[in-house]
Design an enzyme around this catalytic site. Structure first.
Site, PDB file in Angstrom:
ATOM      1  N   ASP A   1     -18.216   7.680  -1.144  1.00 54.26           N
ATOM      2  CA  ASP A   1     -16.997   7.078  -1.679  1.00 54.26           C
ATOM      3  C   ASP A   1     -16.867   5.591  -1.357  1.00 54.26           C
ATOM      4  O   ASP A   1     -16.176   4.871  -2.063  1.00 54.26           O
ATOM      5  CB  ASP A   1     -15.763   7.842  -1.193  1.00 54.26           C
ATOM      6  CG  ASP A   1     -15.424   9.003  -2.120  1.00 54.26           C
ATOM      7  OD1 ASP A   1     -15.693   8.892  -3.334  1.00 54.26           O
ATOM      8  OD2 ASP A   1     -14.901  10.014  -1.639  1.00 54.26           O
TER       9      ASP A   1
ATOM     10  N   ARG B   1     -11.566  18.654   9.800  1.00 52.89           N
ATOM     11  CA  ARG B   1     -10.352  18.672   8.968  1.00 52.89           C
ATOM     12  C   ARG B   1      -9.974  20.103   8.615  1.00 52.89           C
ATOM     13  O   ARG B   1      -8.788  20.447   8.523  1.00 52.89           O
ATOM     14  CB  ARG B   1     -10.517  17.801   7.723  1.00 52.89           C
ATOM     15  CG  ARG B   1     -11.657  18.211   6.812  1.00 52.89           C
ATOM     16  CD  ARG B   1     -11.681  17.369   5.532  1.00 52.89           C
ATOM     17  NE  ARG B   1     -12.885  17.621   4.743  1.00 52.89           N
ATOM     18  CZ  ARG B   1     -12.934  17.586   3.421  1.00 52.89           C
ATOM     19  NH1 ARG B   1     -11.857  17.326   2.712  1.00 52.89           N
ATOM     20  NH2 ARG B   1     -14.061  17.805   2.796  1.00 52.89           N
TER      21      ARG B   1
ATOM     22  N   LYS C   1      28.784 -13.134   2.915  1.00 51.54           N
ATOM     23  CA  LYS C   1      28.221 -13.339   4.249  1.00 51.54           C
ATOM     24  C   LYS C   1      29.163 -14.249   5.032  1.00 51.54           C
ATOM     25  O   LYS C   1      29.681 -15.234   4.490  1.00 51.54           O
ATOM     26  CB  LYS C   1      26.839 -13.982   4.117  1.00 51.54           C
ATOM     27  CG  LYS C   1      25.965 -13.884   5.341  1.00 51.54           C
ATOM     28  CD  LYS C   1      24.510 -14.099   4.967  1.00 51.54           C
ATOM     29  CE  LYS C   1      23.582 -14.051   6.164  1.00 51.54           C
ATOM     30  NZ  LYS C   1      22.165 -14.062   5.748  1.00 51.54           N
TER      31      LYS C   1
ATOM     32  N   GLU D   1       2.648   6.387   1.695  1.00 52.27           N
ATOM     33  CA  GLU D   1       2.384   6.627   3.111  1.00 52.27           C
ATOM     34  C   GLU D   1       3.482   6.103   4.015  1.00 52.27           C
ATOM     35  O   GLU D   1       3.669   6.603   5.134  1.00 52.27           O
ATOM     36  CB  GLU D   1       1.033   6.022   3.505  1.00 52.27           C
ATOM     37  CG  GLU D   1      -0.183   6.661   2.838  1.00 52.27           C
ATOM     38  CD  GLU D   1      -0.432   6.201   1.406  1.00 52.27           C
ATOM     39  OE1 GLU D   1       0.254   5.249   0.960  1.00 52.27           O
ATOM     40  OE2 GLU D   1      -1.293   6.777   0.731  1.00 52.27           O
TER      41      GLU D   1
ATOM     42  N   HIS E   1     -11.122  11.902   6.903  1.00 51.15           N
ATOM     43  CA  HIS E   1     -12.116  11.061   6.242  1.00 51.15           C
ATOM     44  C   HIS E   1     -12.379   9.792   7.035  1.00 51.15           C
ATOM     45  O   HIS E   1     -12.405   8.688   6.501  1.00 51.15           O
ATOM     46  CB  HIS E   1     -11.677  10.745   4.810  1.00 51.15           C
ATOM     47  CG  HIS E   1     -11.680  11.960   3.925  1.00 51.15           C
ATOM     48  ND1 HIS E   1     -10.814  13.012   4.109  1.00 51.15           N
ATOM     49  CD2 HIS E   1     -12.449  12.314   2.875  1.00 51.15           C
ATOM     50  CE1 HIS E   1     -11.056  13.944   3.219  1.00 51.15           C
ATOM     51  NE2 HIS E   1     -12.037  13.567   2.459  1.00 51.15           N
TER      52      HIS E   1
ATOM     53  N   GLN F   1     -12.369   3.948   1.142  1.00 57.23           N
ATOM     54  CA  GLN F   1     -11.867   5.249   1.596  1.00 57.23           C
ATOM     55  C   GLN F   1     -12.160   5.524   3.066  1.00 57.23           C
ATOM     56  O   GLN F   1     -11.818   6.593   3.574  1.00 57.23           O
ATOM     57  CB  GLN F   1     -12.493   6.387   0.769  1.00 57.23           C
ATOM     58  CG  GLN F   1     -12.601   6.119  -0.710  1.00 57.23           C
ATOM     59  CD  GLN F   1     -11.253   6.066  -1.393  1.00 57.23           C
ATOM     60  OE1 GLN F   1     -10.492   7.015  -1.354  1.00 57.23           O
ATOM     61  NE2 GLN F   1     -10.946   4.940  -2.022  1.00 57.23           N
TER      62      GLN F   1
ATOM     63  N   ASP G   1      20.869  -6.495   1.250  1.00 56.18           N
ATOM     64  CA  ASP G   1      20.363  -6.650  -0.115  1.00 56.18           C
ATOM     65  C   ASP G   1      18.938  -7.207  -0.126  1.00 56.18           C
ATOM     66  O   ASP G   1      18.111  -6.769  -0.918  1.00 56.18           O
ATOM     67  CB  ASP G   1      21.301  -7.508  -0.979  1.00 56.18           C
ATOM     68  CG  ASP G   1      21.778  -8.791  -0.297  1.00 56.18           C
ATOM     69  OD1 ASP G   1      21.455  -9.002   0.895  1.00 56.18           O
ATOM     70  OD2 ASP G   1      22.485  -9.573  -0.949  1.00 56.18           O
TER      71      ASP G   1
END
Lengths: 620, 620
Positions: free
Chosen positions: B414, B309, B238, B357, B406, B418, B146
């Protein structure tokens, strides 16, 4: 401002977003245009902020979690009179403060954004500071995209905010239906978001994000909601107002092709200067000013066996008594990291973050924006969860202290899942970071105190690595351990080489040195407790005196102590011979001493390696 | 098995958990005891598993997400006849397969657990393979604690599982109310969990986790639920069954004080051997066997400008045509990483993971347990989110390919949020990893193909770093690029030093070399596309021939190319002079060339550094 003015302000923000991206020929105008009406209502009617005094303690906080919509934020600053038009059009140019994604180079930006899913967790940290530390009525507004709601970090924050009843936190979700490469998972299903948020205990309001009156009402409702945080879930159109891009795929992250006609379609350029309402009163932090007695760090007797994690907890508790700005956070393992000692002494400044390491570090980042000095602790291994937050903390110029316990194979039976074997690499590679790894309780206590020194920016990300098992106290309580220093523990004129160690391996290196001395192979021993910055002078001197450096570390051979020592010799000067003893195998379960032996970093392994070197290699 | 037998089996599992921890004098018996009845019902009545054939394609999968409850898992294996009592009592001893937390050293463990919040995301990957790739009826059972429901990674998985209608996935939550240091956030409020899960689209069942008949009914209901995943939310105690520890704080992670009387209280030792039901039929993967035409990689003309890429996406699509076991996953940036090229050609084997991700990498880990060869891509910077999953993938002996686009300051406007500037450090420090960083499209294509070679364990974690901008094609399409190799691009007898570069800096180094040649300072240039393992022979030869090595990298100076080169000289042999050019400042926005210049890693900076070296340092 009345509705018509708000509508006009929204159009102005759109026009400016188009202008900025057009000037830069890069950027995210469409992501700005969807949220323009939300931003207009916020700026025009709800935000309490003194742009002349970004450090005003009563200021609301605005975090643009969808940091790629920076043109919108900068357009708000322009509308508020904080940024002139000339600077506004330097967007994304070299040297400009108006970066592609917001950073605290702008005084009104508290934290850098651009890695999605960070705004809300950091906002939770700020709101916690507001509620539990500052005890001030400022609000934290987080403007988020819809795509980023897929990030787990957001749900750690959603859970935490509800659990802490953060009614000073308002999340505005710009549901524009389109992510970067296409539609989001839930597109315009506002209910998908509000059902989830509601189940976690949030108050939710669904609204048409282009209806300024509805948005105004929603923000009023959010501001008057008590006992729980509110999310305003707003249906919007990406690229709103320009038919060529509105609600169209493939229009993410690029300037509009025909900016001139787009601006015309938006009603042409205009400049409504918004008089942003200022916070009502000057409030100062309830706790920042409080200073207790002078710092009295715990002291340990030489030769006693004390775990550095224990010294961490005891020193932190002492530091908390001396300084009201020190706070501690933990990821549901305070009994292991020993931050429980602080929690017991200073429950009002201890924050239980449960098993949510991203929220743990994010809360620390949020709190340091309000002037606090946070210590966030978990197992070193589990801090890898927060790697992106640590990385972004550096971009945020944040001053945070992170403490990882249970470092290395020395933890023993629990096995590799619980062993921090990559943490030195992770923290060393962070821009401007400090990495400390003490071997002794008195050293730990001094370093814990040192981590609180300096202002946020000079502090940067400071990492302390602690150990599970008890180790002999080597140093007296009055010894000093400056960051960037080291300790020379053994040395003589005939030393064949130098052992450089930190933490648990210092003790192994000393045992090895004693054994080698008996066998007629004297060696120098250096305690490199400051892994970054490393004591370059001491390393160079050891190289000059002994010609060969052997690093011994309870960490993988990449990115840790060996690399730190090697980096000293990266200026073109002649380099010494170097050898690394580090953890190269995949550990299993075993006792601490078995683990150190299996990894080849215990005293016996060091002795064997040194003898081999002395006999076979150094004679070459 | 009837209810009485299930009850007895539950007690046996408890007794064995107590015995194992007692023998080891370490471990987590109380966390095992709470889930013992759940495990008994699962093993006795619901799991379909052939313990003699762990590779049976029809086997259900069981992932013990609460890996610290390993004594329970091992007790199940003992009850199933897979582990004898002698081995069972080697728990946590050096050399034993029965580690503190489960790893695939045991043939019935597919993935290592012990970092909480990983079981469900990995289980989602396995269930996706079952449903969309294998198209087989096996089920994936995840037994979770939990406390770990606080991890954001769990909610990424909850979202993903519902979105993909994974009715072959069953999550069993052992709600024992107590975490490590005290009560969980929701204690026994089962509704807190089921409300949240339900809002995300799950079927939920609340149950008394010690009532074997109720649990049996819940598992039946879960197995017959279609169209969505099911969570069985079970209220448990428990330390159940032993009054001294049952539902008591402070009893986490330690053996019972009086094991003998605890075992007596549990009804004494017994041995019920469970005949676990075997899967109904031999099913083999629908896709694994399919092989397309021979691999025809894309070819690029020397001198053309192509982003690596792009070459990644095109090569991966080609690889997918040749091999049915290759799958691709992306974090909602497939238009940027170019995995969209694969998605277009092979939509049935492309998995959109949205901006999550952790789930992205976890799904890859799950799929490789079923024999697939996953390529998971996002921005290099955002892969830091998945650091803990990458770390645990190594402990899982998983073969996964991860691709970060990148990379570095070269992305341009950017800005730092990034930019992948820590990714080489992160992936190099992973046990058994491979790190590749191509500078050219043909090289990229060959490396993409190489990443699929070998079995899962020999593959390990393989990382490919790609660049945003177009770069000249340097190599012909027939050139070979073995992992562990390098390319000598410039060399002569009078070279003053060697430039070692990878990716974007190869082109800068070549420009610098040309300029230096004209100025009478010839230098050697090596393309170190294989950052780990690095080409030690080529580096050593360069050191011998030129005496000075200058690394140039678009990455922070810690943990990347400079460290990889330095590590070559860690065996005690004389080291050459070394210099590092790397990103030392905090970037802002600027064009690609401005960024490279500001970081001191463009051709001009290299020329200046080399001249300074040649004039001031190397003469010393």
């Amino acid at each position: 401002m009345d509705s018509e003015q708000l509508i006009q302000l929204g159009q102005q923000l759109r026009v400016d977003a188009v202008r900025a991206a057009d000037a830069a020929q890069s950027g995210h105008p469409t992501s700005s245009m969807s949220a323009a009406d939300l931003a207009a209502v916020l700026l025009g009617k709800h935000l309490r902020y003194d742009f002349d005094r970004p450090d005003h303690p009563g200021n609301d906080r605005l975090i643009l979690s969808k940091g790629h919509a920076s043109p919108l934020l900068y357009a708000m600053y322009r509308a508020a009179g904080a940024v002139g038009d000339e600077e506004f059009l330097t967007y994304r140019q070299r040297g400009s403060r108006l970066e592609g994604h917001p950073t605290p180079r702008l005084p009104w930006v508290d934290v850098a954004t651009g890695s999605l899913g960070q705004g809300l967790p950091v906002g939770v940290g700020v709101a916690l500071a507001g509620k539990r530390l500052d005890r001030a009525p400022y609000r934290v507004w987080v403007l988020s995209g819809d795509s980023e709601m897929a990030e787990g970090s957001v749900w750690e924050a959603v859970e935490h905010a509800a659990h802490e009843h953060l009614d000073n936190l308002i999340l505005v979700i710009d549901v524009n239906r389109l992510g970067q490469r296409g539609p989001t998972r839930h597109e315009w299903d506002l209910g998908a978001y509000s059902r989830r948020l509601h189940a976690f205990g949030w108050h939710t309001i669904e609204v048409d994000g282009h209806d300024v009156e509805a948005v105004d009402a929603a923000f009023n409702e959010a501001r008057s909601t008590t006992g729980r945080p509110t999310a305003v879930v707003a249906r919007t159109h990406k690229g709103r107002g320009v038919a060529a891009v509105e609600d169209k795929e493939g229009m993410h992250g690029k300037p509009l092709k025909d900016a001139g006609s787009a601006i015309e379609e938006l009603g042409g350029p205009r400049f409504v200067r918004v008089e942003v309402q200022k916070p009502a009163a000057t409030l100062s932090s309830a706790l920042l000013g409080t200073r207790g007695a002078a710092l009295t760090l715990p002291k340990y007797e030489k030769g006693d066996e004390v775990a550095t994690r224990n010294a961490y907890g005891e020193a932190l508790a002492a530091l908390g008594s001396a300084r009201g700005d020190v706070v501690a956070l933990d990821g549901e393992v305070s009994d292991s990291t020993r931050s429980q000692f602080f929690a017991k002494e200073h429950p009002d400044r201890f924050f239980e973050c449960y098993i949510a390491e991203q929220q743990l570090v994010a809360a620390a980042v949020g709190m340091q924006t309000r002037g606090y000095v946070p210590y966030a602790s978990s197992f070193a291994a589990f801090l890898t969860r927060a790697h992106d937050f640590v990385r972004m903390a550096a971009v945020s110029r944040a001053g945070i202290n992170v403490v990882g316990s249970h470092a290395g194979v020395a933890i023993g039976e629990d096995g590799p899942s619980q062993m921090g074997l990559e943490d030195l690499a992770m923290f060393r590679a962070v821009h401007g970071s400090t990495v400390l790894y003490p071997c002794d309780a008195n050293q730990t206590a001094k370093l814990v105190a040192a981590m609180a020194e300096g202002d946020a920016q000079s502090r940067g990300v400071r990492y302390l690595r602690t150990s599970r098992g008890a180790m002999p106290v080597l140093y007296g309580p009055d010894e000093e351990f400056p960051v960037g220093g080291s300790k020379l523990l053994r040395s003589g004129d005939d030393d064949k080489l130098t052992l450089l160690a930190a933490g648990v391996t210092v003790h192994e290196a000393l045992r090895a040195a004693d054994s080698l001395e008996r066998d007629g192979v004297p060696v120098r021993v250096v305690d490199l407790y400051s892994v970054k910055p490393v004591d370059e002078r001491a390393v160079q001197e050891a190289a000059e005196r002994t010609g060969c450096l052997v690093t011994v570390e309870d960490h993988h051979s990449q990115g840790g102590l060996g690399d730190a020592v090697a980096e000293v010799f990266s200026d073109g000067r002649p380099a010494p011979r170097m050898v690394r003893l580090a953890v190269g195998n995949m550990p299993g379960s075993a006792t601490e001493q078995e683990q150190l032996g299996a990894a080849g970093i215990d005293a016996d392994s060091i002795v064997a390696a040194v003898k081999l070197l002395a006999e076979k290699v150094l004679v070459l």
